[in-house]
Motif scaffolding. Structure first.
Motif, PDB file in Angstrom:
ATOM      1  N   ARG A   6       0.829  -1.204   0.000  1.00 45.94           N
ATOM      2  CA  ARG A   6       0.000   0.000   0.000  1.00 45.94           C
ATOM      3  C   ARG A   6       0.860   1.249   0.000  1.00 45.94           C
ATOM      4  O   ARG A   6       0.392   2.323  -0.308  1.00 45.94           O
ATOM      5  N   GLY A   7       2.127   1.135   0.379  1.00 42.20           N
ATOM      6  CA  GLY A   7       3.041   2.268   0.384  1.00 42.20           C
ATOM      7  C   GLY A   7       3.039   3.000   1.708  1.00 42.20           C
ATOM      8  O   GLY A   7       2.112   2.871   2.520  1.00 42.20           O
ATOM      9  N   ALA A   8       4.073   3.780   1.906  1.00 41.80           N
ATOM     10  CA  ALA A   8       4.257   4.500   3.172  1.00 41.80           C
ATOM     11  C   ALA A   8       3.187   5.572   3.386  1.00 41.80           C
ATOM     12  O   ALA A   8       2.673   5.724   4.496  1.00 41.80           O
ATOM     13  N   ALA A   9       2.849   6.307   2.339  1.00 39.99           N
ATOM     14  CA  ALA A   9       1.892   7.412   2.503  1.00 39.99           C
ATOM     15  C   ALA A   9       0.524   6.899   2.940  1.00 39.99           C
ATOM     16  O   ALA A   9      -0.073   7.438   3.886  1.00 39.99           O
ATOM     17  N   LEU A  10       0.019   5.859   2.287  1.00 41.10           N
ATOM     18  CA  LEU A  10      -1.287   5.304   2.681  1.00 41.10           C
ATOM     19  C   LEU A  10      -1.228   4.710   4.080  1.00 41.10           C
ATOM     20  O   LEU A  10      -2.185   4.818   4.846  1.00 41.10           O
ATOM     21  N   THR A  11      -0.109   4.108   4.429  1.00 41.26           N
ATOM     22  CA  THR A  11       0.043   3.535   5.767  1.00 41.26           C
ATOM     23  C   THR A  11       0.009   4.636   6.820  1.00 41.26           C
ATOM     24  O   THR A  11      -0.690   4.509   7.838  1.00 41.26           O
ATOM     25  N   ILE A  12       0.722   5.720   6.588  1.00 44.85           N
ATOM     26  CA  ILE A  12       0.733   6.848   7.536  1.00 44.85           C
ATOM     27  C   ILE A  12      -0.661   7.446   7.667  1.00 44.85           C
ATOM     28  O   ILE A  12      -1.132   7.729   8.769  1.00 44.85           O
ATOM     29  N   LEU A  13      -1.339   7.643   6.541  1.00 46.18           N
ATOM     30  CA  LEU A  13      -2.695   8.206   6.585  1.00 46.18           C
ATOM     31  C   LEU A  13      -3.648   7.257   7.316  1.00 46.18           C
ATOM     32  O   LEU A  13      -4.518   7.712   8.070  1.00 46.18           O
ATOM     33  N   VAL A  15      -2.845   5.262   9.767  1.00 42.10           N
ATOM     34  CA  VAL A  15      -2.549   5.397  11.196  1.00 42.10           C
ATOM     35  C   VAL A  15      -3.197   6.674  11.742  1.00 42.10           C
ATOM     36  O   VAL A  15      -3.791   6.671  12.826  1.00 42.10           O
ATOM     37  N   LEU A  16      -3.124   7.771  10.995  1.00 38.03           N
ATOM     38  CA  LEU A  16      -3.747   9.023  11.434  1.00 38.03           C
ATOM     39  C   LEU A  16      -5.264   8.877  11.524  1.00 38.03           C
ATOM     40  O   LEU A  16      -5.891   9.375  12.469  1.00 38.03           O
ATOM     41  N   LEU A  17      -5.856   8.186  10.571  1.00 35.54           N
ATOM     42  CA  LEU A  17      -7.304   7.945  10.609  1.00 35.54           C
ATOM     43  C   LEU A  17      -7.672   7.019  11.764  1.00 35.54           C
ATOM     44  O   LEU A  17      -8.734   7.181  12.381  1.00 35.54           O
ATOM     45  N   ALA A  18      -6.798   6.074  12.089  1.00 33.26           N
ATOM     46  CA  ALA A  18      -7.047   5.194  13.243  1.00 33.26           C
ATOM     47  C   ALA A  18      -7.038   6.001  14.536  1.00 33.26           C
ATOM     48  O   ALA A  18      -7.859   5.760  15.433  1.00 33.26           O
ATOM     49  N   LEU A  19      -6.143   6.971  14.631  1.00 34.16           N
ATOM     50  CA  LEU A  19      -6.117   7.847  15.807  1.00 34.16           C
ATOM     51  C   LEU A  19      -7.406   8.658  15.900  1.00 34.16           C
ATOM     52  O   LEU A  19      -7.942   8.863  16.996  1.00 34.16           O
ATOM     53  N   MET A  20      -7.929   9.086  14.760  1.00 37.48           N
ATOM     54  CA  MET A  20      -9.193   9.814  14.748  1.00 37.48           C
ATOM     55  C   MET A  20     -10.334   8.899  15.185  1.00 37.48           C
ATOM     56  O   MET A  20     -11.228   9.327  15.922  1.00 37.48           O
ATOM     57  N   ALA A  21     -10.307   7.647  14.758  1.00 34.81           N
ATOM     58  CA  ALA A  21     -11.334   6.694  15.194  1.00 34.81           C
ATOM     59  C   ALA A  21     -11.288   6.527  16.710  1.00 34.81           C
ATOM     60  O   ALA A  21     -12.336   6.557  17.374  1.00 34.81           O
ATOM     61  N   LEU A  22     -10.090   6.383  17.259  1.00 32.03           N
ATOM     62  CA  LEU A  22      -9.954   6.268  18.719  1.00 32.03           C
ATOM     63  C   LEU A  22     -10.476   7.517  19.421  1.00 32.03           C
ATOM     64  O   LEU A  22     -11.140   7.428  20.450  1.00 32.03           O
ATOM     65  N   SER A  23     -10.190   8.666  18.847  1.00 30.11           N
ATOM     66  CA  SER A  23     -10.683   9.926  19.405  1.00 30.11           C
ATOM     67  C   SER A  23     -12.210   9.944  19.418  1.00 30.11           C
ATOM     68  O   SER A  23     -12.827  10.354  20.406  1.00 30.11           O
ATOM     69  N   LEU A  60     -14.764   4.868  10.698  1.00 29.63           N
ATOM     70  CA  LEU A  60     -13.337   5.103  10.473  1.00 29.63           C
ATOM     71  C   LEU A  60     -12.512   3.838  10.696  1.00 29.63           C
ATOM     72  O   LEU A  60     -11.546   3.591   9.967  1.00 29.63           O
ATOM     73  N   ALA A  61     -12.870   3.038  11.693  1.00 30.43           N
ATOM     74  CA  ALA A  61     -12.132   1.797  11.943  1.00 30.43           C
ATOM     75  C   ALA A  61     -12.257   0.840  10.752  1.00 30.43           C
ATOM     76  O   ALA A  61     -11.275   0.220  10.334  1.00 30.43           O
ATOM     77  N   VAL A  62     -13.459   0.743  10.192  1.00 28.53           N
ATOM     78  CA  VAL A  62     -13.671  -0.099   9.009  1.00 28.53           C
ATOM     79  C   VAL A  62     -12.879   0.465   7.831  1.00 28.53           C
ATOM     80  O   VAL A  62     -12.249  -0.289   7.070  1.00 28.53           O
ATOM     81  N   TYR A  63     -12.888   1.775   7.690  1.00 24.19           N
ATOM     82  CA  TYR A  63     -12.132   2.441   6.627  1.00 24.19           C
ATOM     83  C   TYR A  63     -10.640   2.151   6.768  1.00 24.19           C
ATOM     84  O   TYR A  63      -9.963   1.813   5.787  1.00 24.19           O
ATOM     85  N   VAL A  64     -10.119   2.267   7.972  1.00 25.20           N
ATOM     86  CA  VAL A  64      -8.693   1.990   8.221  1.00 25.20           C
ATOM     87  C   VAL A  64      -8.365   0.549   7.847  1.00 25.20           C
ATOM     88  O   VAL A  64      -7.368   0.283   7.177  1.00 25.20           O
ATOM     89  N   TYR A  65      -9.217  -0.385   8.267  1.00 28.33           N
ATOM     90  CA  TYR A  65      -8.999  -1.785   7.880  1.00 28.33           C
ATOM     91  C   TYR A  65      -8.968  -1.899   6.352  1.00 28.33           C
ATOM     92  O   TYR A  65      -8.111  -2.595   5.789  1.00 28.33           O
ATOM     93  N   GLY A 123      -6.507  13.193   1.130  1.00 27.76           N
ATOM     94  CA  GLY A 123      -5.276  12.551   0.658  1.00 27.76           C
ATOM     95  C   GLY A 123      -5.413  11.042   0.612  1.00 27.76           C
ATOM     96  O   GLY A 123      -4.983  10.401  -0.353  1.00 27.76           O
ATOM     97  N   ALA A 124      -6.009  10.463   1.642  1.00 23.81           N
ATOM     98  CA  ALA A 124      -6.201   9.011   1.654  1.00 23.81           C
ATOM     99  C   ALA A 124      -7.130   8.584   0.522  1.00 23.81           C
ATOM    100  O   ALA A 124      -6.850   7.608  -0.179  1.00 23.81           O
ATOM    101  N   ALA A 125      -8.226   9.322   0.335  1.00 25.01           N
ATOM    102  CA  ALA A 125      -9.167   8.975  -0.742  1.00 25.01           C
ATOM    103  C   ALA A 125      -8.491   9.108  -2.108  1.00 25.01           C
ATOM    104  O   ALA A 125      -8.667   8.254  -2.988  1.00 25.01           O
ATOM    105  N   TRP A 126      -7.716  10.166  -2.284  1.00 26.26           N
ATOM    106  CA  TRP A 126      -7.024  10.392  -3.557  1.00 26.26           C
ATOM    107  C   TRP A 126      -6.020   9.280  -3.838  1.00 26.26           C
ATOM    108  O   TRP A 126      -5.956   8.756  -4.956  1.00 26.26           O
ATOM    109  N   LEU A 127      -5.234   8.904  -2.814  1.00 24.84           N
ATOM    110  CA  LEU A 127      -4.257   7.825  -3.010  1.00 24.84           C
ATOM    111  C   LEU A 127      -4.949   6.491  -3.296  1.00 24.84           C
ATOM    112  O   LEU A 127      -4.476   5.712  -4.130  1.00 24.84           O
TER     113      LEU A 127
END
Length: 136
Positions: A6-13, A15-23, A60-65, A123-127
């Protein structure tokens, strides 16, 4: 059949979305009245916050998965979430402009936040869109 990374950029995004889900999962338990899920520009509280925030946490959790597993369903979910963020942000600013809610935050927070929120979600949607042939 080997799958493409999936690449580094999608992986980082992701992780950021997972943090938002936790929030979002934590918002119903916050003791600060200034913390509540913002739904179409309105900061929720009480029972509405206890219902809507976890629903968006699950989305968001489903999206991250979906991102991490490079699943096809991640793309429409990503487009939905990016559009929601783009609509939600100005509605919040319009609703609370000049109120105590906006004064709770410094300009150092208020100025970059929309760029980060829209950048991560879009960015995640675009990638994902660019990698749509790699989704399974």
């Amino acid at each position: 059949m080997p799958t493409k990374s999936r690449g580094a950029a999608l992986t980082i995004l992701a992780v950021l979305l997972a943090l938002m889900a936790l929030s979002n999962f934590g918002k119903p338990f916050a003791h600060n009245p200034g913390v509540g899920f913002v739904f179409f520009g309105m900061r929720l509280s009480g029972i509405a916050n206890k219902i809507v925030a976890p629903i968006f946490g699950i989305i968001l959790a489903v999206y991250v998965y979906g991102i991490l597993a490079m699943r096809k369903f991640a793309l429409p979910l990503g487009i939905f979430y990016a559009a929601y963020v783009i609509v939600n942000m100005p509605l919040f600013i319009l609703r609370y402009h000049g109120t105590a809610v906006m004064q709770e935050h410094s300009w150092a927070y208020l100025v970059p936040y929309p760029f980060v929120a829209i950048g991560v979600s879009s960015g995640a949607a675009w990638l994902l869109y660019r990698r749509r042939t790699d989704l399974r």
